[in-house]
Design a protein around this motif. Sequence first.
Motif, mmCIF file in Angstrom:
data_model
loop_
_atom_site.group_PDB
_atom_site.id
_atom_site.type_symbol
_atom_site.label_atom_id
_atom_site.label_comp_id
_atom_site.label_asym_id
_atom_site.label_seq_id
_atom_site.Cartn_x
_atom_site.Cartn_y
_atom_site.Cartn_z
ATOM 1 N N TYR A 76 0.841 -1.202 0.000
ATOM 2 C CA TYR A 76 0.000 0.000 0.000
ATOM 3 C C TYR A 76 0.878 1.255 0.000
ATOM 4 O O TYR A 76 0.571 2.244 -0.663
ATOM 5 C CB TYR A 76 -0.941 0.007 1.202
ATOM 6 C CG TYR A 76 -2.006 -1.069 1.116
ATOM 7 C CD1 TYR A 76 -3.134 -0.888 0.325
ATOM 8 C CD2 TYR A 76 -1.876 -2.259 1.810
ATOM 9 C CE1 TYR A 76 -4.107 -1.869 0.235
ATOM 10 C CE2 TYR A 76 -2.846 -3.250 1.734
ATOM 11 C CZ TYR A 76 -3.956 -3.043 0.941
ATOM 12 O OH TYR A 76 -4.923 -4.015 0.842
ATOM 13 N N GLU A 123 -4.291 4.219 0.490
ATOM 14 C CA GLU A 123 -4.793 3.745 1.776
ATOM 15 C C GLU A 123 -5.250 2.292 1.641
ATOM 16 O O GLU A 123 -5.549 1.825 0.547
ATOM 17 C CB GLU A 123 -5.980 4.610 2.231
ATOM 18 C CG GLU A 123 -5.621 6.065 2.480
ATOM 19 C CD GLU A 123 -4.657 6.252 3.636
ATOM 20 O OE1 GLU A 123 -4.775 5.519 4.645
ATOM 21 O OE2 GLU A 123 -3.778 7.127 3.533
ATOM 22 N N ARG A 124 -5.357 1.595 2.741
ATOM 23 C CA ARG A 124 -5.776 0.187 2.730
ATOM 24 C C ARG A 124 -7.196 -0.005 2.216
ATOM 25 O O ARG A 124 -7.527 -1.062 1.712
ATOM 26 C CB ARG A 124 -5.652 -0.427 4.125
ATOM 27 C CG ARG A 124 -4.215 -0.646 4.516
ATOM 28 C CD ARG A 124 -4.117 -1.577 5.705
ATOM 29 N NE ARG A 124 -2.754 -2.003 5.905
ATOM 30 C CZ ARG A 124 -2.181 -3.045 5.314
ATOM 31 N NH1 ARG A 124 -2.861 -3.778 4.476
ATOM 32 N NH2 ARG A 124 -0.935 -3.361 5.562
ATOM 33 N N ASP A 125 -8.039 1.010 2.336
ATOM 34 C CA ASP A 125 -9.417 0.882 1.875
ATOM 35 C C ASP A 125 -9.640 1.448 0.468
ATOM 36 O O ASP A 125 -10.776 1.658 0.053
ATOM 37 C CB ASP A 125 -10.373 1.541 2.871
ATOM 38 C CG ASP A 125 -10.123 3.036 3.015
ATOM 39 O OD1 ASP A 125 -9.118 3.542 2.481
ATOM 40 O OD2 ASP A 125 -10.936 3.705 3.677
ATOM 41 N N ASP A 163 -10.272 1.896 -3.431
ATOM 42 C CA ASP A 163 -11.047 1.107 -4.384
ATOM 43 C C ASP A 163 -10.222 0.863 -5.657
ATOM 44 O O ASP A 163 -9.100 1.365 -5.794
ATOM 45 C CB ASP A 163 -12.379 1.781 -4.708
ATOM 46 C CG ASP A 163 -12.225 3.121 -5.418
ATOM 47 O OD1 ASP A 163 -11.094 3.515 -5.760
ATOM 48 O OD2 ASP A 163 -13.255 3.784 -5.644
ATOM 49 N N GLU A 187 -8.511 -9.226 -6.096
ATOM 50 C CA GLU A 187 -9.254 -9.344 -4.830
ATOM 51 C C GLU A 187 -8.764 -10.483 -3.939
ATOM 52 O O GLU A 187 -8.629 -10.315 -2.728
ATOM 53 C CB GLU A 187 -10.744 -9.509 -5.102
ATOM 54 C CG GLU A 187 -11.416 -8.242 -5.570
ATOM 55 C CD GLU A 187 -12.921 -8.411 -5.733
ATOM 56 O OE1 GLU A 187 -13.523 -9.158 -4.937
ATOM 57 O OE2 GLU A 187 -13.475 -7.794 -6.642
ATOM 58 N N ARG A 238 -5.206 -9.754 -2.714
ATOM 59 C CA ARG A 238 -5.260 -8.657 -1.751
ATOM 60 C C ARG A 238 -5.748 -9.154 -0.399
ATOM 61 O O ARG A 238 -5.202 -8.776 0.646
ATOM 62 C CB ARG A 238 -6.174 -7.554 -2.279
ATOM 63 C CG ARG A 238 -6.218 -6.327 -1.396
ATOM 64 C CD ARG A 238 -7.065 -5.241 -2.017
ATOM 65 N NE ARG A 238 -7.075 -4.046 -1.208
ATOM 66 C CZ ARG A 238 -7.699 -2.924 -1.536
ATOM 67 N NH1 ARG A 238 -8.352 -2.841 -2.682
ATOM 68 N NH2 ARG A 238 -7.665 -1.885 -0.747
ATOM 69 N N ASP A 261 -3.627 -8.860 2.905
ATOM 70 C CA ASP A 261 -4.143 -8.150 4.071
ATOM 71 C C ASP A 261 -4.100 -9.024 5.315
ATOM 72 O O ASP A 261 -3.887 -8.538 6.423
ATOM 73 C CB ASP A 261 -5.575 -7.662 3.831
ATOM 74 C CG ASP A 261 -5.642 -6.487 2.874
ATOM 75 O OD1 ASP A 261 -4.593 -5.876 2.577
ATOM 76 O OD2 ASP A 261 -6.755 -6.180 2.405
#
Length: 97
Positions: A7, A13-15, A17, A60, A63, A67
């Motif tokens: 990241y 940021e981690r969130d 899109d 996805e 990731r 995470d």
Amino acid sequence: MAKEDFYKVLGIERDADAGAIKKAYRAKAMKYHPDRNPGDAGAEKKFKELNEANDVISDEQKRAAYDRFGHEAFEQGGAAAVAGAVGPPVRGADANP
């Protein structure tokens, strides 16, 4: 030497899109592309890191593994090997239920 957080490599940021990931990757890839920085080993290294980070963060499933387990998820024999075995056992057609 420990790898830098994906990241952080992408500057997101981690969130973030998918659109933010793509935009950040393209901007940094243009900056560090080997054709724009001929003979610059540092830029080439950064470009490779960007590609690896984008490959993981833009997918996805990768990731999610990243995470959960970090870089270890993609090292041979790391958590990814264990993560793949987390689901229910696969049974053959002739196995007893």
